[in-house]
Write a protein that holds these residues in place. Structure first.
Motif, PDB file in Angstrom:
ATOM      1  N   UNK A  58       0.920  -1.163   0.187  1.00 10.72           N
ATOM      2  CA  UNK A  58       0.075   0.148   0.058  1.00 10.72           C
ATOM      3  C   UNK A  58       0.840   1.400   0.200  1.00 10.72           C
ATOM      4  N   UNK A  59       1.905   1.296  -0.697  1.00 10.56           N
ATOM      5  CA  UNK A  59       2.717   2.278  -0.849  1.00 10.56           C
ATOM      6  C   UNK A  59       2.625   3.026  -2.183  1.00 10.56           C
ATOM      7  N   UNK A  60       2.529   4.472  -2.340  1.00 11.39           N
ATOM      8  CA  UNK A  60       2.471   4.962  -3.699  1.00 11.39           C
ATOM      9  C   UNK A  60       3.640   5.106  -4.558  1.00 11.39           C
ATOM     10  N   UNK A  61       3.490   4.851  -5.611  1.00 11.43           N
ATOM     11  CA  UNK A  61       4.858   5.055  -6.529  1.00 11.43           C
ATOM     12  C   UNK A  61       5.560   6.315  -6.274  1.00 11.43           C
ATOM     13  N   UNK A  62       7.010   6.251  -5.987  1.00 10.01           N
ATOM     14  CA  UNK A  62       7.548   7.503  -5.647  1.00 10.01           C
ATOM     15  C   UNK A  62       8.041   7.563  -4.327  1.00 10.01           C
ATOM     16  N   UNK A  63       7.126   7.146  -3.533  1.00 13.02           N
ATOM     17  CA  UNK A  63       7.429   7.119  -1.926  1.00 13.02           C
ATOM     18  C   UNK A  63       8.590   6.536  -1.546  1.00 13.02           C
ATOM     19  N   UNK A  64       9.223   5.467  -2.270  1.00 11.98           N
ATOM     20  CA  UNK A  64      10.402   4.693  -1.636  1.00 11.98           C
ATOM     21  C   UNK A  64      11.662   5.432  -2.486  1.00 11.98           C
ATOM     22  N   UNK A  65      11.267   6.585  -3.021  1.00 15.20           N
ATOM     23  CA  UNK A  65      12.498   7.380  -3.735  1.00 15.20           C
ATOM     24  C   UNK A  65      13.083   6.580  -4.611  1.00 15.20           C
ATOM     25  N   UNK A  66      12.484   5.526  -5.322  1.00 17.44           N
ATOM     26  CA  UNK A  66      12.826   4.967  -6.540  1.00 17.44           C
ATOM     27  C   UNK A  66      12.670   5.760  -7.880  1.00 17.44           C
ATOM     28  N   UNK A  67      13.468   5.189  -8.839  1.00 21.37           N
ATOM     29  CA  UNK A  67      13.683   5.977 -10.352  1.00 21.37           C
ATOM     30  C   UNK A  67      12.567   5.378 -11.209  1.00 21.37           C
ATOM     31  N   UNK A  68      12.650   3.940 -11.325  1.00 21.57           N
ATOM     32  CA  UNK A  68      11.763   3.410 -12.318  1.00 21.57           C
ATOM     33  C   UNK A  68      10.930   2.266 -11.387  1.00 21.57           C
ATOM     34  N   UNK A  69       9.777   2.332 -11.737  1.00 21.31           N
ATOM     35  CA  UNK A  69       8.519   1.303 -11.300  1.00 21.31           C
ATOM     36  C   UNK A  69       8.306   0.379 -12.652  1.00 21.31           C
ATOM     37  N   UNK A  70       8.292  -1.025 -12.209  1.00 21.80           N
ATOM     38  CA  UNK A  70       8.119  -1.796 -13.670  1.00 21.80           C
ATOM     39  C   UNK A  70       7.121  -2.685 -12.976  1.00 21.80           C
ATOM     40  N   UNK A  71       6.451  -3.402 -13.841  1.00 24.39           N
ATOM     41  CA  UNK A  71       5.456  -4.249 -13.528  1.00 24.39           C
ATOM     42  C   UNK A  71       5.589  -5.817 -14.281  1.00 24.39           C
TER      43      UNK A  71
END
Length: 258
Positions: A58-71
């Motif tokens: 239940x964490x929104x994209x970007x909140x982990x300070x990541x650069x790339x989110x993939x599926x």
């Protein structure tokens, strides 16, 4: 399931927020163009996170300070040593998992719950632009896996320092991909490492000074052709022995490209 990019982020400077973008420019020997973590010798130029993992947390994209989110990426392929290749030809070598830290503690019940799910760090090995919605491929075991243990990465880094060259504490923490707080840890690493097996004499403190507890450091450096100089300190009445960094610093921007 198709492998694709769902979100892209970058951060320009300390204290600034993550900025969501539609495209990122990946540059070999650098990282993400305009990103704070771009550094030629760092194994943590890029952070990739699985969309399925953050969805379950239940964490929104970007909140982990990541650069790339993939599926769509399979767990068995989302590992150190894998090669991620994008439609544009840009490619990233996955290095090691990003460790949970206090900066994201407010997002989860415990940091233990996110262990192994904060994503994997990587190094850009082929330049190119990537964009949201584009696909990619993953090939496991294309590179040697880097250790999750910082001390082991320290050993793997310093063994590569060539004869007649030196590195500083600051360069080491960049090269093994750890936080600046590890500057305090390097002396401990040095004291527990065998000088017979590793070239400890080629390591200087952050100011380029020789280290008191490395035996015969001055003699060993001079035998390798490194010029050692004395610095007089009239205020403290203590003399420092140092090396001119600009002449002898070891810099290998290809260390994680092969």
């Amino acid at each position: 399931m198709a492998l694709s990019i769902t979100h892209l982020f970058t951060k320009a400077k300390p204290g600034s927020a993550m900025v969501e973008l539609k495209t990122l420019n990946l540059k070999v020997g650098h990282g993400i163009e305009g990103d704070i973590n771009a550094d030629p010798i760092s194994p943590r130029q890029v952070l990739i996170v699985s969309y399925e993992d953050i969805l379950n947390l239940s964490i929104k994209p970007g909140e982990l300070r990541e650069n790339i989110v993939v599926t769509g990426i399979e767990f068995d392929n989302f590992i150190s040593g894998s090669l991620v290749t994008f439609e544009s030809g840009a490619a990233i070598r996955l290095t090691f998992h990003c460790e949970p830290c206090k900066r994201i503690a407010h997002l989860v019940e415990s940091l233990k719950s996110i262990q192994g799910k904060r994503g994997i760090l990587g190094v850009v090995i082929k330049s190119g632009k990537i964009q949201v919605g584009s696909s990619f491929q993953v090939q496991a075991n294309k590179f040697p896996a880097l250790s999750e243990n910082p001390y082991q990465r320290f050993l793997n880094f310093i063994i590569k320092i060539p004869t007649g060259k030196v590195v500083t504490y600051k360069q080491i923490i960049k090269g093994i991909g750890v936080d600046n707080s590890y500057l305090r840890v390097i002396p401990t690493y040095l004291k527990k490492t065998s000088a017979a097996d590793y070239p400890l004499h080629r390591i200087l403190d952050s100011k380029g000074h020789l280290i008191d507890y490395v035996n015969q450091q001055k003699n060993k450096l001079e035998n390798e052709g490194v010029r050692v100089v004395f610095e007089a300190n009239l205020l403290s009445n203590l003399n420092k022995i140092s090396v001119d960094i600009k002449d002898y610093l070891w810099e290998d921007n290809t260390i994680y490209l092969k």
